[in-house]
Design a protein around this motif. Structure first.
Motif, PDB file in Angstrom:
ATOM      1  N   ALA A  22       0.884  -1.172   0.000  1.00 39.58           N
ATOM      2  CA  ALA A  22       0.000   0.000   0.000  1.00 39.58           C
ATOM      3  C   ALA A  22       0.921   1.221   0.000  1.00 39.58           C
ATOM      4  CB  ALA A  22      -0.903  -0.029   1.228  1.00 39.58           C
ATOM      5  N   ALA A  23       1.370   1.578  -1.190  1.00 45.18           N
ATOM      6  CA  ALA A  23       2.416   2.582  -1.370  1.00 45.18           C
ATOM      7  C   ALA A  23       1.842   3.992  -1.433  1.00 45.18           C
ATOM      8  CB  ALA A  23       3.166   2.285  -2.675  1.00 45.18           C
ATOM      9  N   ASN A  24       2.735   4.968  -1.409  1.00 42.80           N
ATOM     10  CA  ASN A  24       2.327   6.321  -1.770  1.00 42.80           C
ATOM     11  C   ASN A  24       2.723   6.528  -3.231  1.00 42.80           C
ATOM     12  OD1 ASN A  24       5.089   7.298  -1.870  1.00 42.80           O
ATOM     13  ND2 ASN A  24       5.032   7.270   0.363  1.00 42.80           N
ATOM     14  N   CYS A  25       2.298   7.625  -3.819  1.00 41.23           N
ATOM     15  CA  CYS A  25       2.526   7.830  -5.256  1.00 41.23           C
ATOM     16  C   CYS A  25       3.995   7.963  -5.641  1.00 41.23           C
ATOM     17  CB  CYS A  25       1.725   9.037  -5.750  1.00 41.23           C
ATOM     18  SG  CYS A  25      -0.058   8.728  -5.744  1.00 41.23           S
ATOM     19  N   SER A  26       4.858   8.309  -4.702  1.00 40.27           N
ATOM     20  CA  SER A  26       6.283   8.434  -5.021  1.00 40.27           C
ATOM     21  C   SER A  26       6.949   7.069  -5.187  1.00 40.27           C
ATOM     22  CB  SER A  26       7.022   9.212  -3.923  1.00 40.27           C
ATOM     23  OG  SER A  26       7.285   8.388  -2.796  1.00 40.27           O
ATOM     24  N   GLY A  78      -3.200   3.621  -2.904  1.00 39.61           N
ATOM     25  CA  GLY A  78      -4.643   3.675  -2.735  1.00 39.61           C
ATOM     26  C   GLY A  78      -5.116   5.115  -2.605  1.00 39.61           C
ATOM     27  N   PRO A  79      -6.434   5.308  -2.708  1.00 39.50           N
ATOM     28  CA  PRO A  79      -6.977   6.653  -2.591  1.00 39.50           C
ATOM     29  C   PRO A  79      -6.975   7.155  -1.145  1.00 39.50           C
ATOM     30  CG  PRO A  79      -8.760   5.070  -2.788  1.00 39.50           C
ATOM     31  CD  PRO A  79      -7.475   4.301  -2.973  1.00 39.50           C
ATOM     32  N   ILE A  80      -6.784   8.452  -0.994  1.00 39.76           N
ATOM     33  CA  ILE A  80      -6.972   9.094   0.309  1.00 39.76           C
ATOM     34  C   ILE A  80      -8.468   9.350   0.438  1.00 39.76           C
ATOM     35  CG2 ILE A  80      -6.502  11.155   1.689  1.00 39.76           C
ATOM     36  CD1 ILE A  80      -3.766  11.300   0.176  1.00 39.76           C
ATOM     37  N   TYR A  81      -9.059   8.829   1.499  1.00 37.57           N
ATOM     38  CA  TYR A  81     -10.510   8.919   1.664  1.00 37.57           C
ATOM     39  C   TYR A  81     -10.927  10.313   2.108  1.00 37.57           C
ATOM     40  CZ  TYR A  81     -15.240   7.453   2.782  1.00 37.57           C
ATOM     41  OH  TYR A  81     -16.602   7.320   2.807  1.00 37.57           O
ATOM     42  N   ARG A  82     -11.870  10.875   1.379  1.00 32.92           N
ATOM     43  CA  ARG A  82     -12.447  12.161   1.786  1.00 32.92           C
ATOM     44  C   ARG A  82     -13.852  11.928   2.325  1.00 32.92           C
ATOM     45  NH1 ARG A  82     -10.821  15.411  -3.524  1.00 32.92           N
ATOM     46  NH2 ARG A  82     -12.409  16.889  -2.886  1.00 32.92           N
ATOM     47  N   ASP A  83     -14.747  11.484   1.433  1.00 30.02           N
ATOM     48  CA  ASP A  83     -16.129  11.235   1.852  1.00 30.02           C
ATOM     49  C   ASP A  83     -16.788  10.138   1.018  1.00 30.02           C
ATOM     50  OD1 ASP A  83     -16.410  12.475  -0.588  1.00 30.02           O
ATOM     51  OD2 ASP A  83     -17.312  14.315   0.226  1.00 30.02           O
ATOM     52  N   GLY A  84     -15.998   9.482   0.168  1.00 30.42           N
ATOM     53  CA  GLY A  84     -16.533   8.430  -0.689  1.00 30.42           C
ATOM     54  C   GLY A  84     -17.215   8.950  -1.943  1.00 30.42           C
ATOM     55  N   ALA A 112      -0.512 -11.729  -1.538  1.00 33.53           N
ATOM     56  CA  ALA A 112      -0.970 -11.245  -0.226  1.00 33.53           C
ATOM     57  C   ALA A 112      -1.226  -9.746  -0.305  1.00 33.53           C
ATOM     58  CB  ALA A 112       0.058 -11.543   0.853  1.00 33.53           C
ATOM     59  N   PHE A 113      -2.405  -9.353   0.152  1.00 34.04           N
ATOM     60  CA  PHE A 113      -2.801  -7.944   0.182  1.00 34.04           C
ATOM     61  C   PHE A 113      -2.883  -7.447   1.612  1.00 34.04           C
ATOM     62  CE2 PHE A 113      -4.778  -8.998  -3.931  1.00 34.04           C
ATOM     63  CZ  PHE A 113      -4.577  -7.838  -4.674  1.00 34.04           C
ATOM     64  N   PRO A 114      -2.408  -6.225   1.851  1.00 33.83           N
ATOM     65  CA  PRO A 114      -2.755  -5.550   3.107  1.00 33.83           C
ATOM     66  C   PRO A 114      -4.122  -4.893   2.891  1.00 33.83           C
ATOM     67  CG  PRO A 114      -1.412  -4.086   1.803  1.00 33.83           C
ATOM     68  CD  PRO A 114      -1.576  -5.378   0.998  1.00 33.83           C
ATOM     69  N   ALA A 115      -4.643  -4.234   3.901  1.00 35.93           N
ATOM     70  CA  ALA A 115      -5.912  -3.513   3.767  1.00 35.93           C
ATOM     71  C   ALA A 115      -5.596  -2.125   3.189  1.00 35.93           C
ATOM     72  CB  ALA A 115      -6.605  -3.417   5.115  1.00 35.93           C
ATOM     73  N   ILE A 116      -5.566  -2.036   1.861  1.00 32.04           N
ATOM     74  CA  ILE A 116      -5.151  -0.825   1.151  1.00 32.04           C
ATOM     75  C   ILE A 116      -6.026   0.373   1.539  1.00 32.04           C
ATOM     76  CG2 ILE A 116      -4.884   0.238  -1.142  1.00 32.04           C
ATOM     77  CD1 ILE A 116      -4.465  -2.686  -2.208  1.00 32.04           C
ATOM     78  N   SER A 117      -5.362   1.478   1.824  1.00 29.30           N
ATOM     79  CA  SER A 117      -5.991   2.775   2.142  1.00 29.30           C
ATOM     80  C   SER A 117      -6.649   2.873   3.518  1.00 29.30           C
ATOM     81  CB  SER A 117      -7.015   3.195   1.074  1.00 29.30           C
ATOM     82  OG  SER A 117      -6.363   3.678  -0.074  1.00 29.30           O
ATOM     83  N   THR A 118      -6.578   1.811   4.339  1.00 34.03           N
ATOM     84  CA  THR A 118      -7.290   1.851   5.623  1.00 34.03           C
ATOM     85  C   THR A 118      -6.464   2.418   6.777  1.00 34.03           C
ATOM     86  OG1 THR A 118      -6.636  -0.410   6.163  1.00 34.03           O
ATOM     87  CG2 THR A 118      -8.754  -0.122   5.025  1.00 34.03           C
ATOM     88  N   GLY A 119      -5.200   2.699   6.529  1.00 35.68           N
ATOM     89  CA  GLY A 119      -4.350   3.287   7.575  1.00 35.68           C
ATOM     90  C   GLY A 119      -4.460   4.794   7.552  1.00 35.68           C
ATOM     91  N   TYR A 121      -4.533   6.763   5.203  1.00 33.29           N
ATOM     92  CA  TYR A 121      -5.381   7.294   4.131  1.00 33.29           C
ATOM     93  C   TYR A 121      -6.860   7.315   4.525  1.00 33.29           C
ATOM     94  CZ  TYR A 121      -1.482   7.507   0.784  1.00 33.29           C
ATOM     95  OH  TYR A 121      -0.321   7.825   0.116  1.00 33.29           O
ATOM     96  N   GLY A 122      -7.191   6.714   5.665  1.00 27.70           N
ATOM     97  CA  GLY A 122      -8.493   6.912   6.294  1.00 27.70           C
ATOM     98  C   GLY A 122      -9.706   6.264   5.665  1.00 27.70           C
ATOM     99  N   TYR A 123      -9.509   5.265   4.800  1.00 26.88           N
ATOM    100  CA  TYR A 123     -10.671   4.612   4.189  1.00 26.88           C
ATOM    101  C   TYR A 123     -11.399   3.811   5.269  1.00 26.88           C
ATOM    102  CZ  TYR A 123     -13.109   3.530  -0.138  1.00 26.88           C
ATOM    103  OH  TYR A 123     -14.034   3.487  -1.149  1.00 26.88           O
ATOM    104  N   PRO A 124     -12.731   3.971   5.392  1.00 25.30           N
ATOM    105  CA  PRO A 124     -13.476   3.185   6.396  1.00 25.30           C
ATOM    106  C   PRO A 124     -13.268   1.682   6.175  1.00 25.30           C
ATOM    107  CG  PRO A 124     -14.866   4.913   5.461  1.00 25.30           C
ATOM    108  CD  PRO A 124     -13.605   4.873   4.638  1.00 25.30           C
ATOM    109  N   TRP A 125     -12.957   0.992   7.257  1.00 20.39           N
ATOM    110  CA  TRP A 125     -12.572  -0.419   7.170  1.00 20.39           C
ATOM    111  C   TRP A 125     -13.610  -1.295   6.490  1.00 20.39           C
ATOM    112  CZ3 TRP A 125      -9.776  -1.980  12.362  1.00 20.39           C
ATOM    113  CH2 TRP A 125      -8.649  -1.176  12.526  1.00 20.39           C
ATOM    114  N   GLU A 126     -14.870  -1.164   6.883  1.00 23.11           N
ATOM    115  CA  GLU A 126     -15.922  -2.020   6.308  1.00 23.11           C
ATOM    116  C   GLU A 126     -16.028  -1.815   4.799  1.00 23.11           C
ATOM    117  OE1 GLU A 126     -18.632  -3.902   7.924  1.00 23.11           O
ATOM    118  OE2 GLU A 126     -17.690  -3.731   9.899  1.00 23.11           O
TER     119      GLU A 126
END
Length: 168
Positions: A22-26, A78-84, A112-119, A121-126
């Motif tokens: 789950a990288a950043n764009c750089s 992954g995307p940075i979560y704003r409001d979906g 193997a995947f981590p939970a992309i964007s959920t750290g 980047y604030g994406y709601p887990w569910e």
């Protein structure tokens, strides 16, 4: 259909064909899982990422795994979560699809995947978990046989377990 396994643990220790970062764009390392993968893979990973010239959100790029047990690292910002409402669901879906496409193209059977964007980047887990599970379950895999969702907490593992149980 791809077999799905859910574990709680350290993605850098998994003996699979590819782990997803789950990288950043750089693509030059960062915090969370990104920093952990860069530390575990060694300085060669950063050297391999520099000529890739970054990566757009939702896209993916692949490098060798270097000192990791995994043969490859697939990097996806992954995307940075704003409001979906700013394209976040489509971008997150695109992360999973593009990672699976690269895994297929490189002959990977286990990913193997981590939970992309959920750290940070604030994406709601569910919501993030529902997108991840749906993408993997509906992906028309040829080579990928197994996906491991590697969770960073018991709470995240429980969310994946529940969503998979109710998604069949």
């Amino acid at each position: 259909m791809i077999e799905i396994e859910i574990i709680q643990g350290d993605i850098t220790k998994l003996n699979v064909d590819a782990i997803v970062n789950a990288a950043n764009c750089s693509l030059l390392g960062g915090g969370g899982v990104d920093g952990a993968i860069h530390r575990a893979a060694g300085p060669e990973l950063l050297k391999a990422c520099i000529p890739l010239n970054g990566c757009e959100t939702g896209k993916a790029k692949i490098t060798p795994g270097f000192r990791l047990p995994a043969k490859f690292v697939i990097h996806t910002p992954g995307p940075i979560y704003r409001d979906g409402l700013h394209g976040e669901p489509a971008l997150l879906e695109s992360c999973y699809k593009n990672c699976l496409d690269l895994a297929e193209a490189n002959g990977c059977e286990t990913v193997a995947f981590p939970a992309i964007s959920t750290g940070v980047y604030g994406y709601p887990w569910e919501a993030a978990t529902e997108i991840a599970v749906k993408m993997v379950q509906n992906y028309p895999a040829q080579k990928v046989k197994k996906v491991i969702f590697c969770c960073f907490s018991t709470q995240m593992e429980e969310i994946y377990t529940r969503i998979i149980a109710t998604s069949h």
